[in-house]
Motif scaffolding. Sequence first.
Motif, PDB file in Angstrom:
ATOM      1  N   ASN A 181      23.449  38.695  34.242  1.00  0.00           N
ATOM      2  CA  ASN A 181      24.676  38.958  33.489  1.00  0.00           C
ATOM      3  C   ASN A 181      25.924  38.701  34.327  1.00  0.00           C
ATOM      4  N   GLU A 221      27.691  36.338  31.869  1.00  0.00           N
ATOM      5  CA  GLU A 221      28.638  37.022  30.995  1.00  0.00           C
ATOM      6  C   GLU A 221      30.090  36.859  31.420  1.00  0.00           C
ATOM      7  N   VAL A 222      30.355  36.605  32.684  1.00  0.00           N
ATOM      8  CA  VAL A 222      31.720  36.514  33.157  1.00  0.00           C
ATOM      9  C   VAL A 222      31.827  35.354  34.134  1.00  0.00           C
ATOM     10  N   TYR A 281      33.075  37.568  38.411  1.00  0.00           N
ATOM     11  CA  TYR A 281      33.050  39.015  38.229  1.00  0.00           C
ATOM     12  C   TYR A 281      33.986  39.717  39.228  1.00  0.00           C
ATOM     13  N   GLY A 290      28.870  45.649  30.880  1.00  0.00           N
ATOM     14  CA  GLY A 290      28.378  44.431  30.226  1.00  0.00           C
ATOM     15  C   GLY A 290      28.399  43.222  31.137  1.00  0.00           C
ATOM     16  N   TRP A 291      29.045  43.299  32.281  1.00  0.00           N
ATOM     17  CA  TRP A 291      29.062  42.193  33.231  1.00  0.00           C
ATOM     18  C   TRP A 291      27.974  42.313  34.284  1.00  0.00           C
TER      19      TRP A 291
END
Length: 325
Positions: A100, A104-105, A108, A153-154
């Motif tokens: 993730n 997701e990013v 981060y 969520g990251w």
Amino acid sequence: MLQELLTAAIAAGVGVAVYAGVAARVVRQYERGVVFRFGRLRAGIRGPGFNMVLPFVDRLRKVNMQIVTMPVPAQEGITRDNVTVRVDAVVYFKVVDPANAIIEVEDYRFAVSQMAQTSLRSIIGKSDLDDLLSNREQLNQGLELMIDSPAVGWGVQIDRVEIKDVSLPETMKRSMARQAEADRERRARVINADAELQASKKLAEAAAVMSEQPAALQLRLLQTVVAVAAEKNSTLVLPFPVELLRFLERAAPNPASDGVAPLYPRNPAPPAADGPAGPAPAADAADGSPGRAPGRAVNGSLSQPQWPARDSAPPPATSEEPPAG
């Protein structure tokens, strides 16, 4: 034939070595590997150690799993009680899900930094100046929750957030210094007043005890004299109290028994008032005739002293009549 086989073996060995060199990957203990094959995430996270990937097909991304210490730049804001301050902080976080954190990013670290700055500004606007200075633990917990909510969520976990410093304007610092000085002076006055109250109660009790024994007051006076006389550079002025004279008088033997009149009679006898019959007759004159003492008042006038009989009579005495009423 043998030479051809030997050449083929050498060529195969070189090819295997080249393939191994291209496909081999080493992942450190504090890292985890994420493999993408033709841009698609492969299942499974590569652990630390020696790993093989298909050259020109797979791509390995390494993710650091250590705790990262990230300083948050100082943010200037206005508190809820309208005070301009500059606050900086530090964020401790780590990656718990490497997949993730990569998918997701985009970055981060940059995302956590921007989220920390935004949350810090929000905390400044919601808090009072006194909370920023004295109630930092609660503010740190609130700031940690604000950053951790989107970071989950990251694949990033926020371990701790600390507010490092709160910078105040110089005028506010001077105002706070005056306020603290006034508060310390108020407490000092209250303590002094409390001490005076306790001392007055003790002195009242001591006075009640000394009133039962008058000699205790004289002993206390002598003790004070001894304490003051211990200083060589002081001049002692000792008043002589009348109470001490009375104390010495009571301690002396009875003066009536020795035939000596007391120095300070307690109750002196009032002078005898002249009645209607006049003063008591004085002692007889030298010639045996009764007479009055010279200068004695009779019925409000000076009486003529009785002179003994002589050849020549004494000059006539004049009497002054006192004013009426």
